[in-house]
Write a protein that holds these residues in place. Structure first.
Motif, mmCIF file in Angstrom:
data_model
loop_
_atom_site.group_PDB
_atom_site.id
_atom_site.type_symbol
_atom_site.label_atom_id
_atom_site.label_comp_id
_atom_site.label_asym_id
_atom_site.label_seq_id
_atom_site.Cartn_x
_atom_site.Cartn_y
_atom_site.Cartn_z
ATOM 1 N N GLN A 2 55.128 70.331 98.158
ATOM 2 C CA GLN A 2 55.665 71.433 97.370
ATOM 3 C C GLN A 2 55.450 72.745 98.132
ATOM 4 O O GLN A 2 54.453 72.914 98.820
ATOM 5 N N GLY A 3 56.402 73.657 97.999
ATOM 6 C CA GLY A 3 56.307 74.926 98.700
ATOM 7 C C GLY A 3 56.525 74.805 100.195
ATOM 8 O O GLY A 3 56.099 75.682 100.957
ATOM 9 N N ARG B 177 67.314 78.049 89.558
ATOM 10 C CA ARG B 177 66.836 78.924 88.491
ATOM 11 C C ARG B 177 65.393 78.581 88.090
ATOM 12 O O ARG B 177 64.624 79.470 87.709
ATOM 13 N N ARG B 178 65.025 77.325 88.168
ATOM 14 C CA ARG B 178 63.648 76.945 87.840
ATOM 15 C C ARG B 178 62.666 77.577 88.817
ATOM 16 O O ARG B 178 61.611 78.087 88.414
ATOM 17 N N VAL B 179 62.995 77.537 90.092
ATOM 18 C CA VAL B 179 62.117 78.160 91.091
ATOM 19 C C VAL B 179 62.132 79.670 90.921
ATOM 20 O O VAL B 179 61.091 80.335 91.008
ATOM 21 N N TRP C 217 65.003 71.660 99.843
ATOM 22 C CA TRP C 217 64.464 73.009 99.638
ATOM 23 C C TRP C 217 64.295 73.304 98.150
ATOM 24 O O TRP C 217 63.251 73.794 97.706
ATOM 25 N N LEU C 218 65.337 73.007 97.362
ATOM 26 C CA LEU C 218 65.262 73.274 95.926
ATOM 27 C C LEU C 218 64.209 72.404 95.248
ATOM 28 O O LEU C 218 63.540 72.840 94.311
ATOM 29 N N LEU C 219 64.042 71.181 95.720
ATOM 30 C CA LEU C 219 63.030 70.298 95.139
ATOM 31 C C LEU C 219 61.614 70.770 95.475
ATOM 32 O O LEU C 219 60.697 70.643 94.653
ATOM 33 N N SER C 220 61.432 71.325 96.671
ATOM 34 C CA SER C 220 60.093 71.765 97.081
ATOM 35 C C SER C 220 59.753 73.155 96.552
ATOM 36 O O SER C 220 58.583 73.490 96.383
ATOM 37 N N GLY C 221 60.789 73.968 96.300
ATOM 38 C CA GLY C 221 60.539 75.331 95.834
ATOM 39 C C GLY C 221 59.942 76.231 96.888
ATOM 40 O O GLY C 221 59.278 77.221 96.565
ATOM 41 N N GLY C 222 60.196 75.919 98.164
ATOM 42 C CA GLY C 222 59.631 76.710 99.251
ATOM 43 C C GLY C 222 60.653 77.621 99.904
ATOM 44 O O GLY C 222 61.403 78.328 99.230
ATOM 45 N N VAL C 223 60.669 77.604 101.229
ATOM 46 C CA VAL C 223 61.535 78.478 102.022
ATOM 47 C C VAL C 223 62.491 77.605 102.821
ATOM 48 O O VAL C 223 62.089 76.578 103.385
ATOM 49 N N LEU C 224 63.754 78.012 102.885
ATOM 50 C CA LEU C 224 64.730 77.352 103.750
ATOM 51 C C LEU C 224 65.070 78.301 104.885
ATOM 52 O O LEU C 224 65.711 79.339 104.683
ATOM 53 N N SER C 225 64.611 77.953 106.085
ATOM 54 C CA SER C 225 64.894 78.725 107.285
ATOM 55 C C SER C 225 66.011 78.006 108.048
ATOM 56 O O SER C 225 65.951 76.789 108.235
ATOM 57 N N LEU C 226 67.005 78.737 108.480
ATOM 58 C CA LEU C 226 68.212 78.133 109.045
ATOM 59 C C LEU C 226 68.293 78.372 110.550
ATOM 60 O O LEU C 226 67.914 79.436 111.047
ATOM 61 N N HIS C 227 68.809 77.364 111.252
ATOM 62 C CA HIS C 227 68.970 77.447 112.706
ATOM 63 C C HIS C 227 70.366 76.965 113.055
ATOM 64 O O HIS C 227 70.791 75.900 112.617
#
Length: 502
Positions: A221-222, A17-19, A244-254
């Motif tokens: 970050q990001g 929610r913060r991001v 991912w939540l700590l960085s606030g960026g993108v999580l791409s899955l493989h």
């Protein structure tokens, strides 16, 4: 003047929610490019706002289905956006998520469900051609606590809620459930010398593990993170979803593992962080694949067999840094970023935290050698009580000192010259094939069911720790028998025909 109320500790949903509040339209989640092959459903890309809507829809559905707060919902899903959405929705609904490995079959599923008293189950219709929906329905029939079953994908069995439809339809927002970071967030499953074990962890435990990885690796970050881990363990959650939540960026899955798809996904998403098993990272570096991904800067290599780190080769990818993540089943982890020479860093006993930590900064944990000559862990991520629960009560009238650490069972000693910890062997009697752990004695017991001439054994393997091999007078019949017993496919495929495999 009234004292201000203490600021609540963060939960995973709180981090999300913060991001969301900062960048609702930023890209958040990216599905594997070959998702159609994996689950027969098209890949998705979601912004934080789109992900939040899907999470809210699933939350309202779970609450409306009668799943009470603090009950357990078991999840067996591939590495797709549905897994992330389901976990965050379950937490928003006040539920505890039990992580069911994809390799679990009916016997292990039933054991896990009964051990946790799970009230709900979520899976995918198919994963890599296997009907996990049917497996889940059969396991649910043997677990008397199950009251709800949901699934993603097509052709779901009768009685299973269609969760793709849930996310697509309009919904009434649910009344917010108060989330407590000190309560259990997930339950993962481990095997020790004492047998099968359910390991609960709080949000604080999870975030502590993710922070240990995030800070040691020096992730930005990001960050655009590509994770190629099956989401079924504390380590996979801490090193991918939490980072991912700590960085606030993108999580791409493989979905593990297709090298061509992996390279294409890294370049298409301009990923700067890759999370993979460490032996695979070594192969990718040696093959030159990592040098063909110009944006990549950080590799998190997870060692499920941490005794192999000391003998690993120097890191050979000049544009990336490798952080060795030492895993000890579900007990805990720690990381060590390699230096300019590419060699593994010496692991010293005592506290560990962020590199070059300032004085009085918090620590990620503590590493010690137990009196048994094994490696012990303690700290904010380590669920000590979960591993102490099976210990026999003392017969002494004098109260013994409370256990404050987990004995991982890994043999370890101190190097006389440097004082560093050397991890020399895995736990006695426990085998690990990739992330799947089992008792060595189980191999003999299952082989006995196949006749006098049958044999099932584990052979050392650099990539996965061990690999299974079997022999029987009729391999096809042995495979059918093991499948009917509800055994893990690793056991079944040990009896593959060698001529066909070649």
């Amino acid at each position: 003047m009234t004292a201000a109320a203490p600021h609540p500790s963060p939960t995973l949903d709180g981090l999300f929610r913060r991001v969301l509040g900062r960048q609702p339209e930023a890209l958040a989640l990216v599905d594997p490019a070959d998702k159609m092959r994996i689950t027969a459903t098209p890949p998705k890309q979601l912004t934080f706002a789109e992900a939040d809507r899907a999470i809210s829809a699933l939350t309202a559905h779970f609450i409306g289905s009668g799943l009470p707060a603090n009950s357990v919902i078991a999840v067996q899903l591939p590495n797709t956006v549905e897994f992330v959405l389901t976990v965050l929705a379950a937490h928003r609904a006040g539920l505890i998520v039990a992580l069911l490995p994809q390799l679990f079959r009916q016997a292990e599923l039933t054991m896990a469900l009964n051990r946790t008293g799970a009230r709900g189950l979520v899976t995918s219709s198919k994963i890599d051609g296997v009907s996990h929906a049917d497996l889940i329905m059969n396991a649910a029939a043997d677990a008397f606590s199950i009251r709800y079953v949901g699934g993603f994908g097509n052709d779901l069995p009768e009685g299973m809620a269609a969760l793709d439809d849930v996310m697509a339809c309009e919904f009434e927002p649910a009344i917010a459930v108060l989330q407590d970071a000190r309560r259990a967030a997930i339950i993962s499953f481990d095997v020790t010398a004492d047998g099968f074990r359910a390991v609960p962890r709080t949000h604080l435990n999870l975030i502590s593990g993710g922070l240990a990885v995030f800070l040691e690796a020096g992730l930005p970050q990001g960050a655009i993170i590509l994770s190629a881990l099956t989401p079924s363990s504390f380590a996979s959650m801490a090193s991918s979803l939490v980072t991912w939540l700590l960085s606030g960026g993108v999580l791409s899955l493989h979905h593990p593992f297709d090298n061509e798809v992996l390279e294409r996904d890294i370049n298409a998403q301009a990923c700067d962080v890759l999370v993979v098993p460490a032996p695979l990272a070594e192969r990718l570096a040696a093959s030159g694949l990592l040098d063909r991904t110009p944006t990549l800067r950080h590799v998190l290599g997870l060692w499920r067999a941490p005794e192999q780190v000391a003998t690993s080769a120097a890191w050979s990818s000049p544009q990336t840094t490798l952080t060795d993540i030492y895993l000890f089943g579900e007990a805990g982890l720690f990381g060590a970023r390699r230096g300019a020479d590419g060699l593994p860093v010496a692991i010293m006993p005592g506290s560990h935290g962020a590199p070059r930590a300032v004085a009085n900064s918090s620590i990620a944990g503590e590493i010690l050698i137990t009196p048994k000559g094994t490696l012990g862990l303690r700290g904010p991520m380590v669920p000590v009580l979960a591993y102490a629960a099976s210990a026999e009560p003392s017969r002494s009238l004098v109260a013994s000192k409370p256990v404050d650490h987990v004995d991982t069972g890994f043999a370890a000693r101190l190097d006389r010259a440097t004082g560093a910890i050397l991890i020399t062997a895995p736990p006695s009697g426990v085998m690990a094939v990739g992330g799947y752990r089992f008792l060595a004695q189980d191999l003999t017991e299952w082989a006995k069911r196949l006749g006098q001439n049958a044999m099932l054994t584990a052979l050392p393997d650099r990539l996965s720790g061990y690999r299974l091999a079997g022999r029987a007078s009729d391999n096809a019949r042995a495979r059918d028998a093991l499948t009917e017993l509800g055994l893990n496919p690793l056991m079944v495929e040990a009896f593959r025909d060698r001529a066909a495999a070649d």
